[in-house]
Design an enzyme around this catalytic site. Structure first.
Site, PDB file in Angstrom:
ATOM      1  N   GLY A 416     -13.269   8.838  42.774  1.00  9.48           N
ATOM      2  CA  GLY A 416     -12.513   9.977  43.263  1.00  9.48           C
ATOM      3  C   GLY A 416     -12.396  11.055  42.214  1.00  9.48           C
ATOM      4  O   GLY A 416     -12.601  10.817  41.020  1.00  9.48           O
ATOM      5  N   GLY A 419      -7.209  16.850  40.207  1.00  8.27           N
ATOM      6  CA  GLY A 419      -6.944  17.977  39.320  1.00  8.27           C
ATOM      7  C   GLY A 419      -7.001  17.609  37.857  1.00  8.27           C
ATOM      8  O   GLY A 419      -7.262  18.458  37.002  1.00  8.27           O
ATOM      9  N   GLN A 420      -6.758  16.324  37.530  1.00  8.89           N
ATOM     10  CA  GLN A 420      -6.750  15.913  36.133  1.00  8.89           C
ATOM     11  C   GLN A 420      -8.091  15.386  35.651  1.00  8.89           C
ATOM     12  O   GLN A 420      -8.329  15.355  34.452  1.00  8.89           O
ATOM     13  CB  GLN A 420      -5.680  14.831  35.926  1.00  8.89           C
ATOM     14  CG  GLN A 420      -4.265  15.326  36.180  1.00  8.89           C
ATOM     15  CD  GLN A 420      -3.247  14.212  36.020  1.00  8.89           C
ATOM     16  OE1 GLN A 420      -3.605  13.075  35.776  1.00  8.89           O
ATOM     17  NE2 GLN A 420      -1.991  14.555  36.170  1.00  8.89           N
ATOM     18  N   GLY A 421      -8.948  14.963  36.550  1.00  8.80           N
ATOM     19  CA  GLY A 421     -10.233  14.451  36.104  1.00  8.80           C
ATOM     20  C   GLY A 421     -10.937  13.653  37.183  1.00  8.80           C
ATOM     21  O   GLY A 421     -10.576  13.696  38.360  1.00  8.80           O
ATOM     22  N   THR A 422     -11.954  12.898  36.757  1.00  9.24           N
ATOM     23  CA  THR A 422     -12.790  12.094  37.655  1.00  9.24           C
ATOM     24  C   THR A 422     -12.643  10.627  37.294  1.00  9.24           C
ATOM     25  O   THR A 422     -12.602  10.267  36.115  1.00  9.24           O
ATOM     26  CB  THR A 422     -14.260  12.510  37.527  1.00  9.24           C
ATOM     27  OG1 THR A 422     -14.371  13.919  37.764  1.00  9.24           O
ATOM     28  CG2 THR A 422     -15.131  11.774  38.533  1.00  9.24           C
ATOM     29  N   VAL A 423     -12.579   9.757  38.319  1.00 11.09           N
ATOM     30  CA  VAL A 423     -12.418   8.315  38.118  1.00 11.09           C
ATOM     31  C   VAL A 423     -13.720   7.618  38.503  1.00 11.09           C
ATOM     32  O   VAL A 423     -14.268   7.861  39.588  1.00 11.09           O
ATOM     33  CB  VAL A 423     -11.246   7.752  38.941  1.00 11.09           C
ATOM     34  CG1 VAL A 423     -11.082   6.257  38.689  1.00 11.09           C
ATOM     35  CG2 VAL A 423      -9.951   8.481  38.597  1.00 11.09           C
ATOM     36  N   ASP A 532       4.738  13.695  41.041  1.00 13.61           N
ATOM     37  CA  ASP A 532       3.606  13.942  41.948  1.00 13.61           C
ATOM     38  C   ASP A 532       3.404  12.751  42.876  1.00 13.61           C
ATOM     39  O   ASP A 532       2.288  12.252  43.051  1.00 13.61           O
ATOM     40  CB  ASP A 532       2.326  14.215  41.148  1.00 13.61           C
ATOM     41  CG  ASP A 532       1.242  14.871  42.006  1.00 13.61           C
ATOM     42  OD1 ASP A 532       1.571  15.430  43.067  1.00 13.61           O
ATOM     43  OD2 ASP A 532       0.064  14.824  41.605  1.00 13.61           O
TER      44      ASP A 532
END
Length: 735
Positions: A416, A419-423, A532
Site C-alpha cells: 500500500g 501520505g507518509q510512504g510506501t509499504v 489519524d
C-alpha cells in the site's frame, strides 16, 4: 571473483605476448616442395599452379571451379605467343595463386558505361570464390557522377557507392592517381563482405562547376598495390604504376579473390587429407553469410613449407643451426616477457583489489554516517538517552537484509501507499514475513522518529508491532509484523458471501479498536493521541482481529496536560471539527474519529459518499441527520439488520452519536466507550449461548421421549426381575 579476474588477465597477456616464435616462415623457399598432384603440370607461363587448382586432367584439380586453362595469347611486344593461365569458371586471367592466404589474383575488367545505365559485373555465385574485402576497393572515375555498386537481384539493393566531382581540368590529361582518390575526379570506397555478384551503375550529381558531367565513366574493382602479390615481368609492368593513365585504352586492373574448399566437396576429391604433424586444417566462413562454417582451408605448420592440400606436401625446412638457435632464443625471450608480465599484472591486480576494497569500505561507512544523520539518527539517539524510546526488543536491520527481503523493493511487493510512504511485503532470511515501510522524508524526519519512538513503547495485542528499523539508506525504513488480511476499509467494501462481515465480527473489531485507544490514552507510560484513526489504519490479522497502525501523526503528551496545540493534521471525514477550528489536540479528537469508524461498521458505507441529489456528504453528518429524523435503520447495513438485535444496534448507534458530539467535553472517554462495547458484546454472547442451550435442551427432550417409549415397549412380556429402568439407560447414552 578476484582469482577469476586474475585468470582472465593472464589469458589476455598470453594472447598479447605469445610464447611461440614470431618469426614468419619464408614461403616457397624449398625448391623441391610439392606443388601439384603427381603427373600434373604445375606451371602455366610465369604462374605456379598449386593444387587444389590444376589443369587439363580432372584429377589435377579439386573441382570444376578450381580448373585452370592455359591459353596462348599474343600479349608480348614482340608478338610472341606466351602461355597465360585463366580461371576457366569465370574466364579471367590469373596473375598468382597463394595457398597459404587462400587468395588468387585476377585481372578484373574495367566497365565503361554511360550516365543512368546499369551493367552486370562478374558473377561468382555458387563458386568457392568471393571478392576480397581486405584487398580490394570499388573505384569510380568521372565528373559530377555517383558510382553505385548494387546487388545482382531484381531489387538492385545498393551495397556501396561513392561520388566524384570535378571543378577544373586535369593538367596531365587523363592520368589519375588511384591511390589518392578522395572524390576529386575519382572516388574510392570499400567493398561489402561476401561479394560474389554485383551490378554497377552511375547517376549524375548536380554541382556548381564549369565542367559538365561526363557520360563515359569507368567503374572497377581493383586491388591495393601494396597487398598485391603479382610477380613483376616486363610485359605487365604497367600494373605496378598507381597512375592508370588513359582508362579508355585499358581493359582490366588487378583484383584479389578469396577462396575456400566448400564443405559439400566430395571426400574422394581429397584422398590425401589425413591428420599429421606438418599442417593444420580448420573450418572457414569465406563465401557464405548464412552459415558460420562454409568451407575449410589448410596451411603448413611452422618449420614446414609446401602444399598442405597434398599428402606429405608440407616439407621440413632445413634452416641451419644458427637460425634454429635464433628461433629458440626468440621463444625464450617472449616466454620470459610473458611470464614476468603475468606475475607483475597479478601483483598489480591484487594491490588494486585491496585498495578498491579499502576505499569502498570507507565510502560506504561515510555514506551510512551521512544517512544516519540525515534520517534523524542524532535525534533518535537523543530520544534513546532521555528514555523516551525503548529499544530492548527493537532490531537494527541492514539495508542488505531488507533489500533481499523485498526483492530489491520490487513494485510487485507493494502492500500500500500513503501520505507518509510506501509499504512493501518482505521475507527475512529466517522465513518470517514482515512489512517494510519506506518513508517520504523530504528533509523532515520527525514523522519517522515519532512513529519509531511511540511504537517502541507500545505493547498491546491490538496495536501493530514494530520489529526494527534501518537508517543506512537515504530514505529511512521501519519493519513491522506482517498483517495478512489488509485493512478494515477494504474489507468492509469488498466483503462477499464466502467471507462476510458479520455483526459479531463488527462488534468485536469495534471493541478491540476501542480497547487499543483506551490503552494509548490511559494505560501507556505516557498518553498517546493517535490523531489519524480511520478504517484504513485498522489492519486485520490472520484471525481477523484488529490492529491499529500508522503512528506517524501521533503525539505523546505529559500526564498533566489536557491538550496539545499542533498544526492541524488528519483525514477528511474523520477529523474532529473542534480540533480543526482550535488546533488543540485532545484525547476526544480520537474519540470523534472512532465514532466515524463505528458508523462505518454499522452502515458499511464510505466516510465520504454521494447521497442522492445532495452531492458529496460526510457519513457522520448524514448519520446524525438520520438519527434526528428517526431513520436509523434506513442506513444500517442489511447484514447487521439481519443478524443483530435492534436494541443492540440502537445502543451502538447512540454510542456513535455521543462520540460525534461537536463539543469535545460532551463526548465519552475511550474507557467509557470500551466498557460499553464490552458490555454489549457480553450481552450478545450470553444471548447466543442461551439460544444454543435452548436448542440443546430441546434436542435432549426429544431423545428422552424416544428412549422412554423404547423402554416401555421392550419390557412388555418380561418378568419383574429382568426389567431395566429408563434411569439405567440414560447414563449409557451420556457416555
Amino acid at each position: 571473483m578476484v582469482l577469476k579476474r586474475v585468470y582472465m588477465v593472464i589469458l589476455l597477456i598470453w594472447c598479447i605476448y605469445p610464447l611461440e616464435s614470431v618469426i614468419p616462415p619464408h614461403r616457397y623457399r624449398n625448391q623441391n616442395q610439392t606443388i601439384a598432384r603427381h603427373g600434373c603440370n604445375p606451371k602455366c607461363g610465369n604462374v605456379t599452379v598449386f593444387f587444389p587448382f590444376g589443369m587439363d586432367d580432372p584429377k589435377c584439380y579439386a573441382s570444376k571451379p578450381f580448373e585452370i586453362e592455359c591459353r596462348h595469347n599474343n600479349n608480348t611486344s614482340q608478338g610472341h605467343r606466351k602461355p597465360v593461365p585463366y580461371l576457366k569458371y569465370i574466364s579471367l586471367e590469373v596473375m598468382y595463386i597463394d595457398i597459404q592466404d587462400g587468395t588468387v589474383g585476377i585481372k578484373n575488367p574495367i566497365f565503361h558505361l554511360g550516365c543512368g545505365k546499369t551493367i552486370t559485373g562478374i558473377n561468382l555465385e555458387g563458386s568457392p570464390f568471393v571478392y576480397s574485402q581486405n584487398y580490394n576497393s570499388f573505384v569510380g572515375v568521372g565528373c559530377q557522377n555517383a558510382a553505385i555498386l548494387s546487388s545482382n537481384d531484381t531489387i538492385l539493393t545498393a551495397l556501396t557507392a561513392c561520388v566524384s566531382m570535378c571543378y577544373d581540368d586535369l593538367e596531365k590529361g587523363n592520368d589519375i592517381d588511384i591511390s589518392s582518390c578522395r572524390g576529386s575526379y575519382c572516388c574510392e570506397t570499400s567493398l561489402p563482405p561476401y561479394l560474389s555478384a554485383y551490378n554497377i551503375s552511375t547517376e549524375t550529381v548536380e554541382v556548381k562547376s564549369n565542367i559538365k558531367a561526363e557520360c563515359s565513366n569507368y567503374l572497377l574493382i581493383r586491388a591495393e598495390y601494396s597487398n598485391f602479390k603479382y610477380v613483376y615481368d616486363e610485359y605487365n609492368s604497367s600494373y605496378w604504376v598507381p597512375i592508370l593513365g588513359d582508362l579508355k585504352k585499358q581493359k582490366d586492373v588487378p583484383a584479389v579473390l578469396e577462396w575456400e574448399i566448400p564443405i559439400h566437396t566430395p571426400n574422394n576429391s581429397f584422398p590425401e587429407f589425413r591428420t599429421d604433424g606438418s599442417y593444420n586444417c580448420s573450418y572457414t566462413n569465406v563465401t557464405s553469410s548464412l552459415y558460420s562454417q562454409s568451407g575449410w582451408r589448410c596451411s603448413c605448420r611452422d618449420g614446414f613449407e609446401g602444399n598442405p592440400y597434398i599428402q606429405e606436401g608440407c616439407k621440413f625446412v632445413a634452416t641451419g643451426d644458427s637460425e634454429l638457435r635464433d628461433k629458440r632464443k626468440t621463444r625464450e625471450k617472449w616466454a620470459i616477457i610473458g611470464v614476468s608480465s603475468s606475475l607483475g599484472t597479478i601483483l598489480l591486480l591484487l594491490v588494486l583489489w585491496w585498495l578498491n576494497k579499502f576505499v569502498r569500505k570507507n565510502i560506504e561507512k561515510k555514506r551510512k554516517e551521512k544517512f544516519f544523520k540525515q534520517n534523524g539518527g542524532l535525534l533518535l539517539n537523543q530520544k534513546l538517552s532521555s528514555g523516551e524510546a525503548n529499544v530492548d526488543k527493537i532490531k537494527l536491520f541492514t539495508l542488505k537484509d531488507l533489500d533481499k527481503a523485498t526483492d530489491h523493493f520490487n513494485i510487485n511487493r507493494v502492500l500500500g501507499k500513503g501520505g507518509q510512504g510506501t509499504v512493501y511485503k518482505g521475507m527475512l532470511v529466517d522465513g518470517n514475513i514482515v512489512a517494510v515501510k519506506k518513508f517520504k522524508v523530504n528533509g523532515n524526519v520527525e514523522e519517522f522518529i515519532n512513529e519509531f519512538v511511540i511504537l517502541s513503547q507500545i505493547n498491546h495485542r491490538n496495536v501493530v508491532k514494530l520489529l526494527g528499523c534501518c537508517l543506512e539508506t537515504e530514505i529511512p525504513l521501519l519493519v513491522y509484523e506482517f498483517i495478512p488480511n489488509g485493512n478494515l476499509y477494504e474489507y468492509l467494501l469488498g466483503q462477499n458471501d464466502d467471507l462476510p462481515m458479520t455483526w459479531d465480527m463488527r462488534l468485536r473489531i469495534a471493541t478491540e479498536v476501542a480497547g487499543a485507544l483506551f490503552y494509548l490514552h490511559s494505560a501507556a507510560s505516557q498518553p498517546i493521541y493517535h490523531r489519524d484513526i480511520k478504517s484504513r489504519n485498522i489492519l486485520l490479522d490472520g484471525k481477523y482481529k484488529a490492529k491499529v497502525a500508522d503512528f506517524g501523526a501521533s503525539r505523546m503528551v505529559s500526564i498533566e496536560a489536557t491538550h496539545l496545540t499542533t498544526a492541524v493534521q488528519g483525514t477528511f471525514g474523520y477529523m474532529d471539527p473542534e480540533y480543526f477550528h482550535t488546533s488543540q489536540l485532545t484525547d476526544k479528537s480520537d474519540v470523534y474519529s472512532f465514532g466515524v469508524v463505528l458508523i462505518e461498521l454499522l452502515t458499511g458505507q464510505k466516510p465520504i459518499s454521494s447521497v442522492k441529489e445532495q452531492g458529496l456528504q460526510s457519513l457522520a453528518s448524514y448519520f446524525l441527520l438520520c438519527m434526528e429524523e428517526n431513520r436509523l435503520f434506513d442506513i444500517v447495513d442489511a447484514r447487521v439488520m439481519q443478524e443483530g438485535e435492534k436494541e443492540d444496534i440502537i445502543v451502538v448507534a447512540n454510542l456513535a452519536r455521543r462520540c460525534l458530539q461537536l463539543n469535545g467535553r460532551k463526548r465519552p472517554t475511550m474507557k467509557e466507550v470500551t466498557l460499553e462495547l464490552e458490555s454489549i458484546q457480553k450481552l450478545e454472547n450470553q444471548c447466543n449461548a442461551q439460544e444454543q442451550q435452548e436448542e440443546l435442551e430441546l434436542a435432549g427432550n426429544e431423545d428422552s421421549q424416544f428412549w422412554a417409549a423404547y423402554s416401555t415397549t421392550s419390557t412388555a412380556g418380561q418378568t419383574s426381575d429382568s426389567k431395566t429402568s429408563t434411569l439405567e439407560i440414560m447414563p449409557i447414552l451420556i457416555k
